[in-house]
Design a protein around this motif. Structure first.
Motif, mmCIF file in Angstrom:
data_model
loop_
_atom_site.group_PDB
_atom_site.id
_atom_site.type_symbol
_atom_site.label_atom_id
_atom_site.label_comp_id
_atom_site.label_asym_id
_atom_site.label_seq_id
_atom_site.Cartn_x
_atom_site.Cartn_y
_atom_site.Cartn_z
ATOM 1 N N GLN A 12 81.679 88.690 9.627
ATOM 2 C CA GLN A 12 80.600 88.409 8.669
ATOM 3 C C GLN A 12 80.603 86.943 8.262
ATOM 4 O OE1 GLN A 12 81.754 91.321 5.814
ATOM 5 N NE2 GLN A 12 80.965 93.025 7.033
ATOM 6 N N LEU A 13 81.784 86.383 8.028
ATOM 7 C CA LEU A 13 81.865 84.967 7.658
ATOM 8 C C LEU A 13 81.417 84.077 8.809
ATOM 9 C CD1 LEU A 13 85.346 84.888 5.836
ATOM 10 C CD2 LEU A 13 83.112 84.602 4.749
ATOM 11 N N ALA A 14 81.879 84.394 10.001
ATOM 12 C CA ALA A 14 81.605 83.532 11.157
ATOM 13 C C ALA A 14 80.151 83.588 11.600
ATOM 14 C CB ALA A 14 82.523 83.915 12.314
ATOM 15 N N SER A 15 79.521 84.735 11.448
ATOM 16 C CA SER A 15 78.140 84.881 11.924
ATOM 17 C C SER A 15 77.113 84.419 10.895
ATOM 18 C CB SER A 15 77.865 86.346 12.298
ATOM 19 O OG SER A 15 78.049 87.189 11.168
ATOM 20 N N ALA A 16 77.553 84.172 9.661
ATOM 21 C CA ALA A 16 76.620 83.744 8.619
ATOM 22 C C ALA A 16 76.284 82.262 8.760
ATOM 23 C CB ALA A 16 77.217 84.015 7.245
ATOM 24 N N GLU A 17 75.056 81.929 8.469
ATOM 25 C CA GLU A 17 74.664 80.518 8.487
ATOM 26 C C GLU A 17 75.315 79.765 7.322
ATOM 27 O OE1 GLU A 17 70.560 77.845 8.270
ATOM 28 O OE2 GLU A 17 70.491 79.977 8.817
ATOM 29 N N ASN A 18 75.386 80.416 6.171
ATOM 30 C CA ASN A 18 76.051 79.847 4.996
ATOM 31 C C ASN A 18 77.081 80.846 4.502
ATOM 32 O OD1 ASN A 18 74.332 77.466 4.724
ATOM 33 N ND2 ASN A 18 72.734 78.897 4.087
ATOM 34 N N SER A 19 78.345 80.446 4.472
ATOM 35 C CA SER A 19 79.397 81.349 4.011
ATOM 36 C C SER A 19 80.440 80.565 3.234
ATOM 37 C CB SER A 19 80.052 82.076 5.194
ATOM 38 O OG SER A 19 80.560 81.154 6.134
ATOM 39 N N ILE A 20 81.232 81.285 2.474
ATOM 40 C CA ILE A 20 82.152 80.627 1.545
ATOM 41 C C ILE A 20 83.437 81.439 1.427
ATOM 42 C CG2 ILE A 20 81.205 81.805 -0.495
ATOM 43 C CD1 ILE A 20 81.454 79.128 -1.980
ATOM 44 N N GLN B 35 75.392 83.830 2.678
ATOM 45 C CA GLN B 35 75.147 85.078 3.407
ATOM 46 C C GLN B 35 76.424 85.894 3.593
ATOM 47 O OE1 GLN B 35 73.502 83.106 6.768
ATOM 48 N NE2 GLN B 35 71.390 83.216 6.008
ATOM 49 N N ALA B 36 77.560 85.278 3.295
ATOM 50 C CA ALA B 36 78.835 85.997 3.360
ATOM 51 C C ALA B 36 79.839 85.255 2.490
ATOM 52 C CB ALA B 36 79.344 86.102 4.793
ATOM 53 N N ALA B 37 80.785 85.991 1.932
ATOM 54 C CA ALA B 37 81.790 85.371 1.075
ATOM 55 C C ALA B 37 83.071 86.190 1.116
ATOM 56 C CB ALA B 37 81.281 85.255 -0.362
ATOM 57 N N LEU B 38 84.186 85.483 1.024
ATOM 58 C CA LEU B 38 85.502 86.097 0.865
ATOM 59 C C LEU B 38 86.119 85.499 -0.383
ATOM 60 C CD1 LEU B 38 88.033 87.708 1.736
ATOM 61 C CD2 LEU B 38 88.675 85.730 3.148
ATOM 62 N N LEU B 39 86.378 86.331 -1.384
ATOM 63 C CA LEU B 39 86.980 85.875 -2.628
ATOM 64 C C LEU B 39 88.415 86.371 -2.693
ATOM 65 C CD1 LEU B 39 83.804 85.879 -3.227
ATOM 66 C CD2 LEU B 39 84.499 85.824 -5.624
ATOM 67 N N ILE B 40 89.340 85.464 -2.980
ATOM 68 C CA ILE B 40 90.767 85.771 -2.979
ATOM 69 C C ILE B 40 91.298 85.629 -4.400
ATOM 70 C CG2 ILE B 40 93.021 85.123 -2.028
ATOM 71 C CD1 ILE B 40 91.350 83.803 0.314
ATOM 72 N N HIS C 279 83.744 78.435 9.900
ATOM 73 C CA HIS C 279 82.725 77.455 9.502
ATOM 74 C C HIS C 279 82.199 77.739 8.096
ATOM 75 C CE1 HIS C 279 82.890 76.355 13.715
ATOM 76 N NE2 HIS C 279 82.572 77.594 14.042
ATOM 77 N N SER C 280 83.113 78.128 7.216
ATOM 78 C CA SER C 280 82.769 78.419 5.828
ATOM 79 C C SER C 280 83.221 77.275 4.927
ATOM 80 C CB SER C 280 83.445 79.719 5.369
ATOM 81 O OG SER C 280 83.117 80.801 6.205
#
Length: 795
Positions: free
Chosen positions: A466-474, A369-374, A502-503
């Motif tokens: 967005q990362l913290a509030s998502a049930e599934n995040s990466i 539900q959210a992702a941060l790509l570096i 919690h990602s």
């Protein structure tokens, strides 16, 4: 669940499920052309018309949801009459050119015409003719055959994310085409060939080269990225003619990238190495395998101090080859072995997990539900993962990126932080500070002081929220980030961001088999006596090198450093499928190993799936499977345990040592988390221009670099440098001008392109291209010097 009746058979189906899906699940065949389970419903071919009790006329099964008690007949007089009428209608304008159609023998229209077609036609007028269109070097069109199913149109819009094909006109005058005669440039474009139910779209690469009944089909695995897409390789007389997708819902659905589909052309390159070569008195000689192997072993034995030997292995060779290579090197007393060709910062080696991976199944990417790509151009690095991320985006996932180039992604981007590579650390400090402010947990040692001066913007806060509030995040570290000079520090901050929100911390790894390299021990840290990493091996200038599956000019981060180290070495062994003048310049013996499709083996993808495959094509001339070459060398070194008779014996030994069962290793969400150790502040103060050295999609390995059709595509036109308009104005440079790029004492002339997607004070000059083969590190400082002549980029 509801109960329906189809042809007198009671069938259980899900409420709201389409009738055709329920029938397929029950094994009841309904003809169709436009319907495809992975695409939206169009209901425009009408071939699936069936009779439903109480319905006044036949209705399309693909667009009719089931209801409890529904009674359906697919073979009644009314249903068959409707299906035959549709077939007659479709054949009105279809040309009778089956003998010259590449789809002949596997054509849905052919098959259904036998069951539903008539023996005569009521239509006596001339058939329509549609002018064919040139849509690029990969796909050939015969649009007169098109039956307007629109699968190709829907694929582009829904899967590839690029609506490159569309329909104009109505009725029989409807035509499929591209926007203003453009080519089709999606990295997944070849899938429309598999989707086309007739011969309107076929492969330009293998056009008129086979009849389908002449081909033998072999299951295989894509070997050009870390996904391990399942494919089917089809061969005639030992030569690969085409590659198509093979369904695996846990990995690639049924899609494959163009890179996996068309790269087999590189196997027929003029640069294939067919016979062993040794250098004597400065001259290259073809010799027997026995002589070449003995020459290689004697040369390595002559190095009395085995710590002066270094082995550098491609991350894309098979697991069996990796296992035997490290076993042989350690058997002779050398721990200098590594597969990390583009990594330059090894200070975080102690933090590495058992293997770098996603920490989840490939298919689970679509559920985030959210992702941060570096540091990742995921669309081109791993096209199937880009597709999975797009599916997540379509479901509402918020995707953010930290990059040095504003890439043209095929999905919506929530936050896009575009900065120079040297500023990545500061950007992650800001994100870490935003995560720290939001987290209720205590700050790890030293983090608060490290991020105290970081500036947090609304975009940083939004990304963390967005990362913290998502049930599934990466949180993903891409291959670009892993090549940066401060990678260890970046990873540490990324790990904290993942933990605080919690990602899952994930890695997008280079090559096809990086996970196997970790599990097999192709690392200098894999034994108690730690050896040298790739960077140290080349910087220290060892006496001998063993290069396995590596082209030194293109595959290693600093080509100038590689050339310097190899030229000063006493002895260099190269094992590869290809040979070039640059390779010959520094090697002493070259052993021809088979390409990956010419030998059996195993690849372990980034999700931990162990996927074995058999040889699908004949070996080139005298080339041998790599594991067999290494087995013989191990015997010549008198190392115990080199008595393998098959690749299966090797992989079974490795599985036993890793306690792997059922062909799949276990991955866990926590396995990638890094134990906190506060990184030193690596903020860069350099004011010079910094190079950005992304590895282009069709320069990732030796086979792909030599695939003729792929190198005619738009994505392959990368022999130029890019700067944004602000920097071009500052340096007084013009678009399409030839400039001299300089790194240290190394220079190259290259065409300049002005592109405002590039970060400030950066020069985008890709790795793995001819122009970069003599330059230095991919993220080192670089100079651009104006020259007088200009060159047209299009030329």
């Amino acid at each position: 669940m509801v109960t329906i009746e189809i042809n007198g058979i009671k069938v259980e189906a899900e409420q709201g499920q389409m009738l055709i899906e329920a029938a397929d699940k029950a094994g009841i065949a309904i003809p169709r052309f436009c319907y495809h389970k992975n695409l939206s419903i169009a209901a425009n071919c009408r071939m699936c018309l069936v009779e439903v009790e109480k319905a006044p006329k036949p209705i399309p099964a693909c667009a009719t949801p089931v209801t409890d008690g529904m009674v359906v007949n697919t073979r009644s007089t009314k249903a068959l009459a409707a299906q035959k009428a549709v077939m007659e209608f479709l054949l009105i304008n279809h040309p009778l050119d089956c003998p010259v159609c590449d789809q002949g023998g596997e054509c849905d229209l052919q098959d259904f015409s036998i069951g539903y077609g008539g023996d005569s036609s009521q239509y006596a007028e001339l058939k329509r003719v549609v002018r064919d269109k040139d849509i690029g070097p990969l796909i050939s069109t015969e649009l007169t055959r098109c039956i307007h199913c629109t699968r190709c149109v829907r694929f582009g819009q829904e899967i590839a994310g690029m609506r490159e094909l569309g329909a104009t006109g109505r009725g029989e005058w409807m035509e499929i085409g591209t926007y203003i005669e453009k080519s089709v440039n999606s990295e997944l474009s070849g899938n429309i060939i598999d989707l086309c139910p007739v011969g309107a779209l076929t492969s330009k690469v293998s056009r008129f080269n086979y009849r389908v009944w002449e081909l033998s089909s072999n299951d295989s695995i894509g070997a050009h990225d870390c996904v391990g897409s399942n494919s089917n390789v089809q061969v005639k007389s030992g030569e690969i003619k085409r590659v198509i997708g093979r369904e695996n819902e846990n990995i690639n659905d049924q899609w494959i990238s163009d890179r996996d589909r068309y790269s087999f052309e590189g196997l027929a390159s003029d640069e294939r190495l067919g016979k062993p070569l040794i250098k004597k008195d400065g001259e290259w000689q073809e010799v027997s395998w026995d002589d070449a192997l003995q020459f290689a072993v004697n040369g390595l034995k002559a190095v009395s101090d085995k710590t002066q030997i270094g082995s550098i292995c491609s991350p894309s060779v098979t697991t069996e080859e990796m296992y035997l290579l490290q076993k042989m090197m350690r058997g002779i007393g050398c721990d200098n072995i590594d597969h990390r060709l583009r990594q330059t910062d090894f200070s975080g080696d102690a933090q590495d997990p058992a293997f770098l991976g996603l920490g989840m199944a490939v298919a689970d990417i679509a559920k985030q539900q959210a992702a941060l790509l570096i540091g990742s151009n995921i669309r081109k690095e791993q096209p199937i993962l880009g597709h999975q991320l797009r599916q997540a985006s379509l479901k509402g996932a918020q995707l953010s990126f930290v990059n040095s180039v504003r890439y043209d992604f095929i999905f919506a981007v929530a936050q896009d932080f575009i900065i120079a590579p040297k500023d990545f650390f500061n950007e992650l400090k800001s994100l870490a500070k935003a995560a720290l402010d939001k987290s209720s947990a205590d700050a790890p040692d030293g983090l608060a002081a490290l991020v105290a001066s970081a500036k947090v913007s609304e975009a940083h806060q939004a990304c963390i929220e967005q990362l913290a509030s998502a049930e599934n995040s990466i949180v993903m570290l891409g291959t670009i980030a892993q090549s940066m000079p401060d990678y260890a520090a970046l990873r540490m901050l990324a790990s904290y961001i993942a933990e605080a929100t919690h990602s899952t911390l994930s890695y997008l790894t280079p090559g096809a088999n990086t996970s196997a390299a970790y599990l097999t021990g192709v690392l200098p840290t894999a034994s108690e006596t730690q050896g040298l990493n790739t960077q140290a091996m080349l910087a220290d200038g060892l006496k001998a090198y063993v290069l396995y599956g590596v082209e030194s000019d293109y595959d290693i981060e600093n080509p100038a450093q590689v050339h310097n180290a190899l030229s000063k070495a006493d002895f260099v062994v190269l094992m590869n499928a290809y040979v070039t003048d640059a390779i010959k310049e520094n090697a002493d013996v070259i052993l021809p190993i088979s390409a990956i499709t010419e030998a059996s083996g195993t690849l372990i993808n980034v999700a931990g799936n162990w996927q074995s495959f058999a040889a699908v094509s004949k070996a080139y001339e005298q080339s041998k499977p790599g594991w067999k070459v290494l087995r013989v060398m191990g015997n010549l070194f008198d190392i115990d345990g080199f008595d393998y008779q098959s690749s299966e014996e090797i992989i079974n030994e490795l599985k036993a040592s890793n306690a792997v069962k059922d062909d799949q290793s276990e991955t866990s969400k926590a396995s990638n988390q890094v134990i906190w150790a506060c990184p030193a502040d690596s903020s860069a103060d350099s004011t010079g221009l910094q190079r950005i050295a992304e590895l282009p999609i069709y320069r990732v390995d030796a086979v792909t670099r030599r695939a003729t059709a792929l190198n005619l595509t738009e994505d392959a036109q990368v022999e130029f440098a890019k700067v944004n308009s602000q920097l071009a104005s500052q340096l007084k440079l013009d678009d399409k001008q030839t400039v001299t790029a300089k790194q240290g004492d190394n220079t190259v002339e290259i065409t300049l392109s002005i592109d405002d997607s590039i970060a400030d004070n950066c020069v985008y000059l890709p790795a793995g291209i001819n122009a970069a083969a003599s330059l230095c590190g991919g993220f080192d400082t670089i100079e651009l010097i104006s020259t007088s002549n200009t060159t047209n980029v299009a030329e």
